[in-house]
Motif scaffolding. Structure first.
Motif, PDB file in Angstrom:
ATOM      1  N   ALA A  69       0.826  -1.208   0.000  1.00 12.99           N
ATOM      2  CA  ALA A  69       0.000   0.000   0.000  1.00 12.99           C
ATOM      3  C   ALA A  69       0.862   1.261   0.000  1.00 12.99           C
ATOM      4  CB  ALA A  69      -0.909   0.005   1.223  1.00 12.99           C
ATOM      5  N   ASP A  70       2.111   1.143   0.460  1.00 18.45           N
ATOM      6  CA  ASP A  70       3.008   2.300   0.509  1.00 18.45           C
ATOM      7  C   ASP A  70       4.439   1.802   0.605  1.00 18.45           C
ATOM      8  OD1 ASP A  70       3.818   4.908   0.502  1.00 18.45           O
ATOM      9  OD2 ASP A  70       3.054   5.392   2.487  1.00 18.45           O
ATOM     10  N   ILE A  71       5.365   2.673   0.232  1.00 20.45           N
ATOM     11  CA  ILE A  71       6.799   2.359   0.287  1.00 20.45           C
ATOM     12  C   ILE A  71       7.516   3.615   0.751  1.00 20.45           C
ATOM     13  CG2 ILE A  71       8.851   1.697  -1.038  1.00 20.45           C
ATOM     14  CD1 ILE A  71       6.913   0.422  -3.109  1.00 20.45           C
ATOM     15  N   THR A  72       8.495   3.442   1.636  1.00 21.37           N
ATOM     16  CA  THR A  72       9.403   4.536   1.982  1.00 21.37           C
ATOM     17  C   THR A  72      10.825   4.045   1.770  1.00 21.37           C
ATOM     18  OG1 THR A  72       9.601   3.965   4.317  1.00 21.37           O
ATOM     19  CG2 THR A  72       7.859   5.495   3.733  1.00 21.37           C
ATOM     20  N   VAL A  73      11.720   4.992   1.533  1.00 20.30           N
ATOM     21  CA  VAL A  73      13.142   4.674   1.373  1.00 20.30           C
ATOM     22  C   VAL A  73      13.917   5.544   2.354  1.00 20.30           C
ATOM     23  CG1 VAL A  73      15.116   4.737  -0.206  1.00 20.30           C
ATOM     24  CG2 VAL A  73      12.856   4.112  -1.077  1.00 20.30           C
ATOM     25  N   THR A  74      14.848   4.910   3.077  1.00 20.68           N
ATOM     26  CA  THR A  74      15.762   5.644   3.954  1.00 20.68           C
ATOM     27  C   THR A  74      17.166   5.449   3.404  1.00 20.68           C
ATOM     28  OG1 THR A  74      14.337   5.244   5.863  1.00 20.68           O
ATOM     29  CG2 THR A  74      16.596   5.943   6.318  1.00 20.68           C
ATOM     30  N   GLU A  75      17.873   6.553   3.186  1.00 18.54           N
ATOM     31  CA  GLU A  75      19.248   6.506   2.669  1.00 18.54           C
ATOM     32  C   GLU A  75      20.230   6.575   3.827  1.00 18.54           C
ATOM     33  OE1 GLU A  75      19.028   9.944   0.107  1.00 18.54           O
ATOM     34  OE2 GLU A  75      18.813   8.628  -1.637  1.00 18.54           O
ATOM     35  N   TYR A  76      21.259   5.718   3.769  1.00 25.14           N
ATOM     36  CA  TYR A  76      22.290   5.642   4.802  1.00 25.14           C
ATOM     37  C   TYR A  76      23.670   5.876   4.199  1.00 25.14           C
ATOM     38  CZ  TYR A  76      18.980   3.266   7.931  1.00 25.14           C
ATOM     39  OH  TYR A  76      17.914   2.955   8.740  1.00 25.14           O
ATOM     40  N   VAL A  77      24.548   6.500   4.975  1.00 23.80           N
ATOM     41  CA  VAL A  77      25.967   6.606   4.650  1.00 23.80           C
ATOM     42  C   VAL A  77      26.732   6.210   5.908  1.00 23.80           C
ATOM     43  CG1 VAL A  77      27.855   8.140   3.995  1.00 23.80           C
ATOM     44  CG2 VAL A  77      25.618   8.444   2.958  1.00 23.80           C
ATOM     45  N   PHE A  78      27.653   5.268   5.788  1.00 28.25           N
ATOM     46  CA  PHE A  78      28.400   4.744   6.932  1.00 28.25           C
ATOM     47  C   PHE A  78      27.467   4.262   8.038  1.00 28.25           C
ATOM     48  CE2 PHE A  78      31.595   7.750   5.182  1.00 28.25           C
ATOM     49  CZ  PHE A  78      32.564   6.814   4.845  1.00 28.25           C
ATOM     50  N   ILE A 136      24.715   5.523   8.969  1.00 26.15           N
ATOM     51  CA  ILE A 136      23.986   6.632   9.590  1.00 26.15           C
ATOM     52  C   ILE A 136      22.865   7.061   8.645  1.00 26.15           C
ATOM     53  CG2 ILE A 136      24.146   9.009  10.415  1.00 26.15           C
ATOM     54  CD1 ILE A 136      27.118   8.404  11.047  1.00 26.15           C
ATOM     55  N   PRO A 137      21.616   7.074   9.131  1.00 21.72           N
ATOM     56  CA  PRO A 137      20.513   7.492   8.253  1.00 21.72           C
ATOM     57  C   PRO A 137      20.588   8.976   7.919  1.00 21.72           C
ATOM     58  CG  PRO A 137      19.723   7.141  10.488  1.00 21.72           C
ATOM     59  CD  PRO A 137      21.168   6.726  10.472  1.00 21.72           C
ATOM     60  N   LEU A 138      20.423   9.303   6.637  1.00 26.89           N
ATOM     61  CA  LEU A 138      20.484  10.692   6.177  1.00 26.89           C
ATOM     62  C   LEU A 138      19.121  11.258   5.819  1.00 26.89           C
ATOM     63  CD1 LEU A 138      23.604  10.767   3.852  1.00 26.89           C
ATOM     64  CD2 LEU A 138      23.413  11.486   6.225  1.00 26.89           C
ATOM     65  N   HIS A 139      18.360  10.517   4.999  1.00 28.61           N
ATOM     66  CA  HIS A 139      17.082  11.022   4.492  1.00 28.61           C
ATOM     67  C   HIS A 139      16.030   9.919   4.505  1.00 28.61           C
ATOM     68  CE1 HIS A 139      20.039  13.569   2.281  1.00 28.61           C
ATOM     69  NE2 HIS A 139      19.246  14.508   2.749  1.00 28.61           N
ATOM     70  N   ASN A 140      14.813  10.308   4.798  1.00 31.40           N
ATOM     71  CA  ASN A 140      13.637   9.468   4.558  1.00 31.40           C
ATOM     72  C   ASN A 140      12.906  10.071   3.373  1.00 31.40           C
ATOM     73  OD1 ASN A 140      13.826   7.615   6.742  1.00 31.40           O
ATOM     74  ND2 ASN A 140      13.091   9.198   8.118  1.00 31.40           N
ATOM     75  N   ILE A 141      12.481   9.218   2.456  1.00 30.76           N
ATOM     76  CA  ILE A 141      11.753   9.673   1.279  1.00 30.76           C
ATOM     77  C   ILE A 141      10.366   9.044   1.341  1.00 30.76           C
ATOM     78  CG2 ILE A 141      11.802   9.898  -1.228  1.00 30.76           C
ATOM     79  CD1 ILE A 141      14.858   8.974  -0.851  1.00 30.76           C
ATOM     80  N   PHE A 142       9.350   9.897   1.393  1.00 30.75           N
ATOM     81  CA  PHE A 142       7.977   9.459   1.573  1.00 30.75           C
ATOM     82  C   PHE A 142       7.127   9.820   0.364  1.00 30.75           C
ATOM     83  CE2 PHE A 142       9.557  10.626   5.789  1.00 30.75           C
ATOM     84  CZ  PHE A 142       9.232   9.513   6.543  1.00 30.75           C
ATOM     85  N   TYR A 143       6.061   9.042   0.200  1.00 24.81           N
ATOM     86  CA  TYR A 143       5.043   9.332  -0.801  1.00 24.81           C
ATOM     87  C   TYR A 143       3.726   9.555  -0.063  1.00 24.81           C
ATOM     88  CZ  TYR A 143       1.621   8.402  -4.478  1.00 24.81           C
ATOM     89  OH  TYR A 143       0.573   8.478  -5.346  1.00 24.81           O
ATOM     90  N   ASN A 144       3.052  10.648  -0.357  1.00 23.70           N
ATOM     91  CA  ASN A 144       1.764  10.968   0.249  1.00 23.70           C
ATOM     92  C   ASN A 144       0.735  11.158  -0.852  1.00 23.70           C
ATOM     93  OD1 ASN A 144       2.672  11.217   3.046  1.00 23.70           O
ATOM     94  ND2 ASN A 144       3.801  12.971   2.288  1.00 23.70           N
ATOM     95  N   LYS A 145       0.012  10.099  -1.164  1.00 22.49           N
ATOM     96  CA  LYS A 145      -0.949  10.125  -2.267  1.00 22.49           C
ATOM     97  C   LYS A 145      -1.985  11.228  -2.071  1.00 22.49           C
ATOM     98  CE  LYS A 145      -4.040   7.203  -4.892  1.00 22.49           C
ATOM     99  NZ  LYS A 145      -4.578   5.866  -5.063  1.00 22.49           N
TER     100      LYS A 145
END
Length: 98
Positions: A63-72, A74-83
């Motif tokens: 029903a939904d997907i989020t992506v969290t980007e990590y470097v070393f 450590i989480p940097l960004h969460n990317i969300f979709y809001n229909k």
């Protein structure tokens, strides 16, 4: 369109509405399962970069997907979709405390 948003949009186009069985057959066993309706997968990129993809299921379909980007690690960004919301895609920096 931002590269991060493009990445999430590709995941949404490919997996939105897919069943748990279809996700399992492509990605295998999730690294983490939360309440059986949220599955987490790590996608390693180059050396110290990785993305964590989170599939949210309703009635055993994505029903939904989020992506969290990590470097070393450590989480940097969460990317969300809001229909239906404005803005539809949100990139949120993660506040990390050492």
């Amino acid at each position: 369109m931002d590269k991060q948003i493009q990445k999430l949009k590709q995941y949404l186009e490919r997996y939105l509405g897919k069943t748990k069985a279809q996700i399992y057959s492509e990605y295998g066993k999730p690294e983490t399962i939360s309440d059986n309706n949220i599955w987490f997968y790590d996608r390693k990129k180059i050396f110290f970069f990785k993305d964590e993809i989170c599939f949210f299921f309703t009635d055993d379909k994505v029903a939904d997907i989020t992506v969290t980007e990590y470097v070393f690690g450590i989480p940097l960004h969460n990317i969300f979709y809001n229909k239906g919301q404005v803005p539809e895609y949100i990139i949120s920096p993660v506040k990390y405390v050492l």
